[in-house]
Design a protein around this motif. Structure first.
Motif, PDB file in Angstrom:
ATOM      1  N   PRO A  37       0.801  -1.160  -0.078  1.00  8.17           N
ATOM      2  CA  PRO A  37       0.095   0.040  -0.200  1.00  8.17           C
ATOM      3  C   PRO A  37       1.096   1.314  -0.026  1.00  8.17           C
ATOM      4  N   ASN A  38       0.479   2.332  -0.551  1.00 11.30           N
ATOM      5  CA  ASN A  38       1.084   3.591  -0.724  1.00 11.30           C
ATOM      6  C   ASN A  38       0.354   4.838   0.119  1.00 11.30           C
ATOM      7  N   ASP A  39       0.877   5.777  -0.227  1.00 11.30           N
ATOM      8  CA  ASP A  39       0.089   7.040   0.122  1.00 11.30           C
ATOM      9  C   ASP A  39      -1.297   7.265  -0.073  1.00 11.30           C
ATOM     10  N   HIS A  41      -3.322   4.796  -0.552  1.00 17.80           N
ATOM     11  CA  HIS A  41      -4.214   3.958   0.326  1.00 17.80           C
ATOM     12  C   HIS A  41      -4.378   4.324   1.969  1.00 17.80           C
ATOM     13  N   TYR A  42      -3.232   5.252   2.041  1.00 19.19           N
ATOM     14  CA  TYR A  42      -3.284   5.819   3.330  1.00 19.19           C
ATOM     15  C   TYR A  42      -4.379   6.657   3.820  1.00 19.19           C
ATOM     16  N   TYR A  45      -7.941   5.329   3.505  1.00 19.50           N
ATOM     17  CA  TYR A  45      -8.616   4.391   4.809  1.00 19.50           C
ATOM     18  C   TYR A  45      -8.625   5.378   6.079  1.00 19.50           C
ATOM     19  N   VAL A  46      -7.460   6.125   6.322  1.00 18.04           N
ATOM     20  CA  VAL A  46      -7.589   6.967   7.304  1.00 18.04           C
ATOM     21  C   VAL A  46      -8.526   8.083   7.297  1.00 18.04           C
ATOM     22  N   ALA A  84       4.648  -1.010   5.530  1.00 14.89           N
ATOM     23  CA  ALA A  84       3.331  -0.075   4.866  1.00 14.89           C
ATOM     24  C   ALA A  84       2.157  -0.489   5.242  1.00 14.89           C
ATOM     25  N   LYS A  87       1.558   1.331   8.868  1.00 16.03           N
ATOM     26  CA  LYS A  87       1.534   2.723   8.720  1.00 16.03           C
ATOM     27  C   LYS A  87      -0.180   3.173   8.802  1.00 16.03           C
ATOM     28  N   ILE A  88      -0.569   2.478   7.985  1.00 13.31           N
ATOM     29  CA  ILE A  88      -2.104   2.781   7.589  1.00 13.31           C
ATOM     30  C   ILE A  88      -2.775   2.273   8.952  1.00 13.31           C
ATOM     31  N   ASP A  90      -1.827   2.167  11.962  1.00 15.00           N
ATOM     32  CA  ASP A  90      -1.468   3.091  13.062  1.00 15.00           C
ATOM     33  C   ASP A  90      -2.343   4.324  12.813  1.00 15.00           C
ATOM     34  N   GLY A  91      -2.455   4.635  11.748  1.00 16.56           N
ATOM     35  CA  GLY A  91      -3.196   5.977  11.270  1.00 16.56           C
ATOM     36  C   GLY A  91      -4.643   5.832  11.575  1.00 16.56           C
TER      37      GLY A  91
END
Length: 201
Positions: A37-39, A41-42, A45-46, A84, A87-88, A90-91
């Motif tokens: 996943p990349n930015d 996706h971040y 979802y966040v 990766a 990171k999502i 945790d966000g």
């Protein structure tokens, strides 16, 4: 008792702040075709968590690079993928949300693989699908282990729940249907027979 959409909900050890769940939806947005996943996706979802969704289930994430619908799908077949996803996750957690992941293998419905795998060598009708080859009994056990390994990685990344994709004609579903499973080994028998055999001393 009247259930309210915005009331909290507990399922075993999972506590949700409300009953709003975002179902897994393929985004086909992996840029490097590496399954990570990349930015994009971040943010995807966040932002849903910030908007108030109680539980997000990440899109179909494949346990093998050759198990993706397309090369633009997410994957979790390597420990290198864990950061990766973490990171999502945790966000989402930072905004008081919960997040799960849907683990899958597309089987004969992969589009970017020259020779897909399936319970039996039966092609899914139409283009762009290819004729699959039937898995051996030993290979099935390897695929089962890949699901287990991906689940371990998901837990390490911090997910709150895991969903195994057993629908839409993908690999697990292909084993469940007599239309796509013509095997004569233990993976082609009736479920009741398997249960009876597994219960014998």
């Amino acid at each position: 008792m009247t259930l309210k959409l915005f009331s909290s909900y507990d399922l075993k050890g999972l506590h949700l702040k409300n009953r709003i769940v975002m179902a897994p939806m393929c985004q086909y947005s992996v840029k490097a075709k590496d399954g990570k996943p990349n930015d994009w996706h971040y943010v995807h979802y966040v932002s849903r968590t910030i908007g108030g969704t109680g539980l997000i289930i990440m899109e179909m994430t494949d346990v093998d690079p050759d198990g993706r619908i397309t090369d633009l799908d997410l994957g979790l077949w390597s420990d290198e993928h864990i950061p990766a996803f973490a990171k999502i996750i945790d966000g989402v957690h930072a905004h008081n949300g919960k997040i799960g992941i849907q683990l899958a293998h597309a089987g004969r419905k992969t589009e970017d693989v020259a020779v897909p795998i399936a319970p039996s060598a039966i092609k899914f009708p139409g283009s762009p699908y290819q004729m699959p080859r039937a898995l051996t009994t030993d290979e099935i056990q390897i695929v089962v282990q890949k699901f287990a390994d991906a689940a371990r990685r998901a837990v390490k990344a911090g997910v709150d729940t895991i969903e195994l994709h057993g629908a839409h004609g993908y690999l697990i579903h292909q084993f469940q249907s007599p239309l796509t499973n013509k095997r004569d080994d233990m993976y082609g028998q009736e479920l009741a027979v398997l249960v009876w055999k597994s219960s014998k001393p």
